[in-house]
Scaffold this motif. Sequence first.
Motif, PDB file in Angstrom:
ATOM      1  N   VAL A  11      38.461  39.925  40.319  1.00 10.12           N
ATOM      2  CA  VAL A  11      38.034  38.626  39.812  1.00 10.12           C
ATOM      3  C   VAL A  11      38.389  37.534  40.806  1.00 10.12           C
ATOM      4  O   VAL A  11      39.293  37.689  41.622  1.00 10.12           O
ATOM      5  CB  VAL A  11      38.672  38.301  38.438  1.00 10.12           C
ATOM      6  N   VAL A  13      39.828  33.872  40.835  1.00 11.32           N
ATOM      7  CA  VAL A  13      40.552  32.908  40.014  1.00 11.32           C
ATOM      8  C   VAL A  13      40.540  31.573  40.746  1.00 11.32           C
ATOM      9  O   VAL A  13      40.993  31.479  41.885  1.00 11.32           O
ATOM     10  CB  VAL A  13      42.012  33.359  39.775  1.00 11.32           C
ATOM     11  N   THR A  45      41.358  28.962  45.266  1.00  9.32           N
ATOM     12  CA  THR A  45      40.783  30.208  44.789  1.00  9.32           C
ATOM     13  C   THR A  45      41.539  31.384  45.383  1.00  9.32           C
ATOM     14  O   THR A  45      41.918  31.365  46.557  1.00  9.32           O
ATOM     15  CB  THR A  45      39.295  30.299  45.197  1.00  9.32           C
ATOM     16  N   GLU A  47      41.696  35.961  44.864  1.00  4.02           N
ATOM     17  CA  GLU A  47      41.155  37.133  44.189  1.00  4.02           C
ATOM     18  C   GLU A  47      42.303  37.921  43.586  1.00  4.02           C
ATOM     19  O   GLU A  47      43.401  37.974  44.137  1.00  4.02           O
ATOM     20  CB  GLU A  47      40.359  38.006  45.159  1.00  4.02           C
ATOM     21  N   ALA A  55      42.281  39.612  32.557  1.00  2.00           N
ATOM     22  CA  ALA A  55      41.406  38.579  33.121  1.00  2.00           C
ATOM     23  C   ALA A  55      41.126  37.496  32.088  1.00  2.00           C
ATOM     24  O   ALA A  55      41.161  36.296  32.396  1.00  2.00           O
ATOM     25  CB  ALA A  55      40.099  39.198  33.612  1.00  2.00           C
ATOM     26  N   LEU A  58      44.024  35.040  31.592  1.00  3.17           N
ATOM     27  CA  LEU A  58      44.310  34.065  32.660  1.00  3.17           C
ATOM     28  C   LEU A  58      43.605  32.730  32.448  1.00  3.17           C
ATOM     29  O   LEU A  58      44.057  31.713  32.952  1.00  3.17           O
ATOM     30  CB  LEU A  58      43.892  34.627  34.019  1.00  3.17           C
ATOM     31  N   GLU A  59      42.479  32.755  31.744  1.00  5.54           N
ATOM     32  CA  GLU A  59      41.712  31.511  31.573  1.00  5.54           C
ATOM     33  C   GLU A  59      42.511  30.520  30.750  1.00  5.54           C
ATOM     34  O   GLU A  59      43.065  30.859  29.713  1.00  5.54           O
ATOM     35  CB  GLU A  59      40.365  31.807  30.922  1.00  5.54           C
ATOM     36  N   SER A  64      39.601  28.837  36.026  1.00  9.61           N
ATOM     37  CA  SER A  64      38.439  29.642  35.650  1.00  9.61           C
ATOM     38  C   SER A  64      38.563  31.011  36.312  1.00  9.61           C
ATOM     39  O   SER A  64      39.117  31.140  37.401  1.00  9.61           O
ATOM     40  CB  SER A  64      37.136  28.965  36.068  1.00  9.61           C
ATOM     41  N   VAL A  65      38.067  32.026  35.616  1.00 10.92           N
ATOM     42  CA  VAL A  65      38.113  33.401  36.108  1.00 10.92           C
ATOM     43  C   VAL A  65      36.685  33.930  36.153  1.00 10.92           C
ATOM     44  O   VAL A  65      35.993  33.951  35.142  1.00 10.92           O
ATOM     45  CB  VAL A  65      38.983  34.288  35.194  1.00 10.92           C
TER      46      VAL A  65
END
Length: 102
Positions: A11, A13, A45, A47, A55, A58-59, A64-65
């Motif tokens: 992802v 992030v 950002t 990864e 995932a 984490l938001e 944002s993910v």
Amino acid sequence: MSSTPQPVLRVRVTARDVETLRALLRDTHPDVGGLARRAADGSCTIEAFLSPEQAGALERDGVSVTPVEDVAAAGRERQAEVGRGDRFAPAEAVPHGLADKV
């Protein structure tokens, strides 16, 4: 008994600023890949490699993910391309040891 392998997502992030990203990394300890990159607007950002549940967790405000790929599925696809035999062994080779000749 076969179980379905757990997906592992790569992802992206994105946090609104460095402090938000640092707090996120300090609080959640995700498995990150590489260094964080800072954009011109101050956002950062990085990864990470996470389960879908991780995932989603984490938001939060300012973070944002974005899922990039399921790396576990990609790995299984690559493994399926690998042959089962020894391509360098001569056709008349006799196996040694305790193995059965197939």
